[in-house]
Scaffold this active site. Structure first.
Site, mmCIF file in Angstrom:
data_model
loop_
_atom_site.group_PDB
_atom_site.id
_atom_site.type_symbol
_atom_site.label_atom_id
_atom_site.label_comp_id
_atom_site.label_asym_id
_atom_site.label_seq_id
_atom_site.Cartn_x
_atom_site.Cartn_y
_atom_site.Cartn_z
ATOM 1 N N ASN A 111 0.852 -1.193 0.000
ATOM 2 C CA ASN A 111 0.000 0.000 0.000
ATOM 3 C C ASN A 111 0.888 1.244 0.000
ATOM 4 O OD1 ASN A 111 -2.328 1.572 0.120
ATOM 5 N ND2 ASN A 111 -3.118 0.583 1.977
ATOM 6 N N PHE A 112 0.271 2.381 -0.243
ATOM 7 C CA PHE A 112 0.929 3.692 -0.168
ATOM 8 C C PHE A 112 2.089 3.845 -1.154
ATOM 9 C CE2 PHE A 112 -0.769 2.787 4.184
ATOM 10 C CZ PHE A 112 -1.875 3.644 4.102
ATOM 11 N N LEU A 113 1.977 3.224 -2.318
ATOM 12 C CA LEU A 113 2.938 3.479 -3.398
ATOM 13 C C LEU A 113 2.718 4.914 -3.886
ATOM 14 C CD1 LEU A 113 4.895 2.860 -5.754
ATOM 15 C CD2 LEU A 113 2.957 1.821 -6.950
ATOM 16 N N THR A 129 -4.433 -3.431 -3.731
ATOM 17 C CA THR A 129 -5.605 -2.886 -4.417
ATOM 18 C C THR A 129 -5.181 -1.612 -5.121
ATOM 19 O OG1 THR A 129 -6.269 -1.665 -2.435
ATOM 20 C CG2 THR A 129 -7.314 -3.798 -2.787
ATOM 21 N N LEU A 182 -6.659 -0.660 3.523
ATOM 22 C CA LEU A 182 -6.814 0.738 3.933
ATOM 23 C C LEU A 182 -6.414 1.707 2.828
ATOM 24 C CD1 LEU A 182 -5.300 0.202 7.462
ATOM 25 C CD2 LEU A 182 -7.712 0.266 6.829
HETATM 26 S S1 MYA Z 1 -2.320 1.763 -5.216
HETATM 27 C C1 MYA Z 1 -2.036 3.506 -5.047
HETATM 28 C C2 MYA Z 1 -1.009 3.981 -6.019
HETATM 29 N N1 MYA Z 1 -0.661 5.350 -5.808
HETATM 30 C C3 MYA Z 1 -1.205 6.383 -6.458
HETATM 31 O O1 MYA Z 1 -2.045 6.225 -7.312
HETATM 32 C C4 MYA Z 1 -0.720 7.754 -6.020
HETATM 33 C C5 MYA Z 1 -0.611 8.741 -7.162
HETATM 34 N N2 MYA Z 1 0.213 8.204 -8.223
HETATM 35 C C6 MYA Z 1 1.556 8.017 -8.134
HETATM 36 O O2 MYA Z 1 2.185 8.268 -7.117
HETATM 37 C C7 MYA Z 1 2.230 7.441 -9.369
HETATM 38 O O3 MYA Z 1 1.430 7.678 -10.494
HETATM 39 C C8 MYA Z 1 2.514 5.905 -9.242
HETATM 40 C C9 MYA Z 1 3.093 5.394 -10.572
HETATM 41 C C10 MYA Z 1 3.556 5.688 -8.145
HETATM 42 C C11 MYA Z 1 1.242 5.135 -8.929
HETATM 43 N N3 MYA Z 1 0.131 0.012 -8.963
HETATM 44 O O4 MYA Z 1 7.017 5.215 -12.496
HETATM 45 P P1 MYA Z 1 6.113 5.076 -13.659
HETATM 46 C C12 MYA Z 1 2.512 1.041 -13.395
HETATM 47 C C13 MYA Z 1 1.012 -0.722 -9.669
HETATM 48 O O5 MYA Z 1 6.617 5.644 -14.935
HETATM 49 P P2 MYA Z 1 4.300 6.874 -12.332
HETATM 50 C C14 MYA Z 1 -1.095 1.062 -4.209
HETATM 51 O O6 MYA Z 1 -0.464 1.705 -3.426
HETATM 52 C C15 MYA Z 1 2.115 1.391 -14.800
HETATM 53 O O7 MYA Z 1 1.102 0.522 -15.248
HETATM 54 N N4 MYA Z 1 1.573 -0.319 -10.828
HETATM 55 O O8 MYA Z 1 4.660 5.687 -13.353
HETATM 56 C C16 MYA Z 1 -0.818 -0.420 -4.396
HETATM 57 C C17 MYA Z 1 3.435 1.215 -15.521
HETATM 58 O O9 MYA Z 1 3.703 -0.170 -15.706
HETATM 59 P P3 MYA Z 1 3.478 -0.813 -17.179
HETATM 60 C C18 MYA Z 1 1.213 0.884 -11.286
HETATM 61 O O10 MYA Z 1 2.952 7.349 -12.687
HETATM 62 C C19 MYA Z 1 0.464 -0.560 -5.176
HETATM 63 C C20 MYA Z 1 4.446 1.706 -14.506
HETATM 64 O O11 MYA Z 1 3.767 1.658 -13.214
HETATM 65 C C21 MYA Z 1 0.311 1.706 -10.610
HETATM 66 O O12 MYA Z 1 5.374 7.864 -12.235
HETATM 67 C C22 MYA Z 1 0.780 -1.970 -5.566
HETATM 68 C C23 MYA Z 1 4.833 3.143 -14.791
HETATM 69 O O13 MYA Z 1 5.764 3.545 -13.838
HETATM 70 C C24 MYA Z 1 -0.249 1.213 -9.410
HETATM 71 N N5 MYA Z 1 -1.128 1.916 -8.689
HETATM 72 O O14 MYA Z 1 4.193 6.121 -10.910
HETATM 73 C C25 MYA Z 1 2.107 -2.092 -6.284
HETATM 74 N N6 MYA Z 1 0.157 2.844 -11.298
HETATM 75 O O15 MYA Z 1 4.546 -0.266 -18.064
HETATM 76 C C26 MYA Z 1 2.395 -3.488 -6.793
HETATM 77 C C27 MYA Z 1 0.943 2.742 -12.382
HETATM 78 O O16 MYA Z 1 3.583 -2.288 -16.996
HETATM 79 C C28 MYA Z 1 2.864 -4.394 -5.708
HETATM 80 N N7 MYA Z 1 1.576 1.562 -12.393
HETATM 81 O O17 MYA Z 1 2.102 -0.366 -17.599
HETATM 82 C C29 MYA Z 1 3.245 -5.754 -6.242
HETATM 83 C C30 MYA Z 1 3.680 -6.733 -5.147
HETATM 84 C C31 MYA Z 1 5.088 -6.417 -4.628
HETATM 85 C C32 MYA Z 1 5.521 -7.276 -3.444
HETATM 86 C C33 MYA Z 1 5.736 -8.762 -3.805
HETATM 87 C C34 MYA Z 1 6.227 -9.593 -2.602
HETATM 88 C C35 MYA Z 1 6.174 -11.013 -2.868
HETATM 89 O O1 JJ1 Z 2 -14.977 9.467 -4.092
HETATM 90 C C1 JJ1 Z 2 -15.164 9.089 -5.233
HETATM 91 N N1 JJ1 Z 2 -16.057 9.655 -6.035
HETATM 92 C C2 JJ1 Z 2 -16.971 10.680 -5.563
HETATM 93 C C3 JJ1 Z 2 -16.504 12.067 -5.934
HETATM 94 C C4 JJ1 Z 2 -16.486 12.274 -7.430
HETATM 95 C C5 JJ1 Z 2 -15.953 13.597 -7.795
HETATM 96 C C6 JJ1 Z 2 -15.802 13.681 -9.278
HETATM 97 N N2 JJ1 Z 2 -14.856 12.747 -9.796
HETATM 98 C C7 JJ1 Z 2 -18.344 10.357 -6.096
HETATM 99 N N3 JJ1 Z 2 -19.332 11.123 -5.659
HETATM 100 C C8 JJ1 Z 2 -20.731 10.896 -5.944
HETATM 101 C C9 JJ1 Z 2 -21.396 10.570 -4.626
HETATM 102 C C10 JJ1 Z 2 -22.915 10.727 -4.643
HETATM 103 C C11 JJ1 Z 2 -23.407 10.856 -3.201
HETATM 104 C C12 JJ1 Z 2 -24.893 10.977 -3.156
HETATM 105 C C13 JJ1 Z 2 -25.551 9.854 -3.892
HETATM 106 C C14 JJ1 Z 2 -25.036 9.700 -5.305
HETATM 107 C C15 JJ1 Z 2 -23.558 9.554 -5.330
HETATM 108 O O2 JJ1 Z 2 -18.538 9.406 -6.822
HETATM 109 C C16 JJ1 Z 2 -14.374 7.914 -5.807
HETATM 110 C C17 JJ1 Z 2 -15.016 6.590 -5.471
HETATM 111 O O3 JJ1 Z 2 -16.282 6.535 -5.991
HETATM 112 N N4 JJ1 Z 2 -13.053 7.925 -5.244
HETATM 113 C C18 JJ1 Z 2 -11.969 7.913 -6.013
HETATM 114 O O4 JJ1 Z 2 -12.040 7.883 -7.219
HETATM 115 C C19 JJ1 Z 2 -10.669 7.883 -5.279
HETATM 116 C C20 JJ1 Z 2 -9.792 6.799 -5.768
HETATM 117 C C21 JJ1 Z 2 -10.361 5.407 -5.615
HETATM 118 C C22 JJ1 Z 2 -9.317 4.342 -5.838
HETATM 119 C C23 JJ1 Z 2 -8.616 4.022 -4.552
HETATM 120 C C24 JJ1 Z 2 -7.276 3.404 -4.706
HETATM 121 C C25 JJ1 Z 2 -6.744 2.929 -3.390
HETATM 122 C C26 JJ1 Z 2 -5.351 2.462 -3.531
HETATM 123 C C27 JJ1 Z 2 -4.655 1.963 -2.334
HETATM 124 O O5 JJ1 Z 2 -4.900 0.727 -1.846
#
Ligand code: MYA
Ligand code: JJ1
Length: 388
Positions: free
Chosen positions: A136-138, A172, A388
């Site tokens: 989590n928290f990537l 997730t 979470l």
């Molecule tokens: S999910 C929450 C992820 N965080 C965010 O969304 C926060 C906002 N975004 C960012 O910080 C960046 O955009 C991130 C990507 C860091 C997400 N999970 O470095 P890049 C792939 C996995 O150029 P950036 C959570 O925390 C993408 O498809 N991969 O991209 C769970 C591409 O790969 P490919 C992702 O945008 C994380 C590559 O990364 C995700 O600068 C689980 C591009 O890299 C994502 N959410 O950075 C991680 N988003 O070329 C996996 C993009 O193949 C864990 N990408 O398409 C795996 C298990 C590891 C442990 C194993 C133990 C055995």
């Molecule tokens: O919060 C989310 N959506 C809201 C706000 C949308 C704003 C415009 N994009 C939403 N609101 C409508 C609610 C409404 C209430 C009254 C009744 C009718 C509906 O839909 C969304 C989830 O729906 N949240 C996100 O998109 C945040 C990212 C979700 C991915 C989480 C990844 C977690 C990774 C780590 O484990």
């Protein structure tokens, strides 16, 4: 066309699950001796760090990175704003490893610019109890995006986890990657509709006035189930047993020890709210209700800067029907200052969300497994794991 994910031991989109496929690892078996002992190479000017969550200063750095750069909704109106206390709770469960709180700093300035974390968890998938890490928290700083840093973070945490003889992970994400084991939908229940409309989280429905909307979502001040009270430490053994028997009905679910239940469900205002129903007749714990607090920053609104959201955590109906228990969750979330109650269509939620006045969100949450193949995708209603 996933340049990175195409090289990893994860299910790929092109695989057609034939009837002979059985659940099991994707990679050939390895041992700790096969694992590289050196960290992955980072681009010049960056260095790996292990973050110490016990240090207020280091926790603050992670908090600030995530507050400014973590997950946003599709329209970039809201960004998750996990609190410091929440991060401590999320990152320090029983058996946590400091080495799995993995950061990247700019060498010259020391600025923290990326983070990824793992925590240990036993997760059962279908019939197999897997020793896993939950990732989590990537997060990568917005100015360093699209430079292929995320794959390096993922490979480094994989190495650090493999060194502990753990070969499977659960994670997730909102985005679609190869290949979800389950796809879930967010639902939202307005608690403070006026504020939700003011910040653009929701809209006034057609032919509805503000007055009618306030009346529609109005809730009682106190929970309605007799015997409902905050969970206490003495409830841990009964709650552990209650949860275990409930989670058996799901195809992906954690296996929680008493110590883990104590950690994950100890009441902590502004982090985790947990309640039990104690039977007035027998004194036994019959039901569990819990939700966690995850605020979101409101991006570019001058009236409000924070939306306080409650997210459904583990809720177990025993003697109380689920709709009544969830209605009490709404009441408690409202009376503790939350603006909206969020839930996924996991557990038995799908059946009851509409009657409790939840509306469908615009976000999805996908569940993924690393190095574990399943014969069949898992429907949302068979997901019993909350991350979470
Ligand atoms: S999910 C929450 C992820 N965080 C965010 O969304 C926060 C906002 N975004 C960012 O910080 C960046 O955009 C991130 C990507 C860091 C997400 N999970 O470095 P890049 C792939 C996995 O150029 P950036 C959570 O925390 C993408 O498809 N991969 O991209 C769970 C591409 O790969 P490919 C992702 O945008 C994380 C590559 O990364 C995700 O600068 C689980 C591009 O890299 C994502 N959410 O950075 C991680 N988003 O070329 C996996 C993009 O193949 C864990 N990408 O398409 C795996 C298990 C590891 C442990 C194993 C133990 C055995
Ligand atoms: O919060 C989310 N959506 C809201 C706000 C949308 C704003 C415009 N994009 C939403 N609101 C409508 C609610 C409404 C209430 C009254 C009744 C009718 C509906 O839909 C969304 C989830 O729906 N949240 C996100 O998109 C945040 C990212 C979700 C991915 C989480 C990844 C977690 C990774 C780590 O484990």
């Amino acid at each position: 066309n996933y340049a990175f994910w195409g090289t990893q031991p994860v299910a790929q989109f092109n695989e057609q699950p034939g009837s002979t496929v059985t659940d099991g690892p994707i990679d050939k078996p390895k041992t700790v001796a096969d694992v590289c002992k050196e960290p992955y190479g980072l681009p010049q000017n960056f260095e790996w760090v292990t973050c110490n969550i016990d240090s207020d200063a280091e926790l603050k750095e992670i908090y600030e990175l995530l507050s400014a750069h973590y997950v946003e909704d599709d329209d970039n109106m809201f960004r998750f704003a996990y609190s410091k206390e929440f991060l401590r709770w999320a990152l320090q469960p029983p058996g946590y490893q400091q080495a799995w709180h993995c950061g990247v700093r700019v060498a010259a300035s020391g600025k923290l610019v990326a983070f990824i974390s793992g925590i240990p968890a036993t997760v059962r998938v279908n019939a197999c109890a897997l020793k896993t890490v939950e990732i989590n928290f990537l997060c990568v700083h917005k100015k360093l995006r699209h430079k292929r840093l995320a794959p390096v973070l993922i490979k480094e945490i994989t190495r650090r986890v493999n060194l502990h003889d753990i070969w499977q992970a659960v994670y997730t994400a909102g985005v679609l990657l190869p290949k979800p084991v389950a796809e879930c939908q967010y639902w939202h229940r307005s608690l403070n509709p006026k504020k939700l409309i003011a910040v653009g989280f929701s809209r006034l429905a057609p032919r509805m006035t503000m007055a009618r909307t306030l009346k529609l979502y109005k809730l009682p001040e106190a929970p309605q189930t007799p015997g409902l009270r905050q969970m206490e430490d003495r409830d841990v053994p009964q709650v552990t047993a209650l949860l275990a028997s409930y989670l058996r009905h799901y195809l992906i679910a954690p296996e929680l020890s008493e110590e883990e239940v104590r950690h994950w469900l100890a009441f902590q205002a502004d982090v985790i709210y947990s309640y039990v129903v104690e039977s007035p007749e027998t004194g036994r714990v019959t039901d569990l209700l819990s939700f966690y607090t995850l605020p979101s920053s409101v991006i570019g609104n001058d009236q409000y800067d924070l939306l306080k959201a409650a997210y459904m955590f583990y809720t177990v109906p025993g003697a109380t029907p689920l709709p009544q228990l969830m209605n009490d969750a709404l009441i408690l979330a409202h009376s503790t200052g939350h603006d909206v109650f969020n839930a996924l269509d996991i557990f038995e939620n799908e059946k009851i969300l509409k009657e409790l006045k939840f509306g469908i969100g615009d976000g999805k949450l996908r569940y993924y497994l690393f190095n574990w193949r399943v014969a069949r995708d898992i429907p949302a209603s068979k997901v019993g794991l909350v991350m979470l």
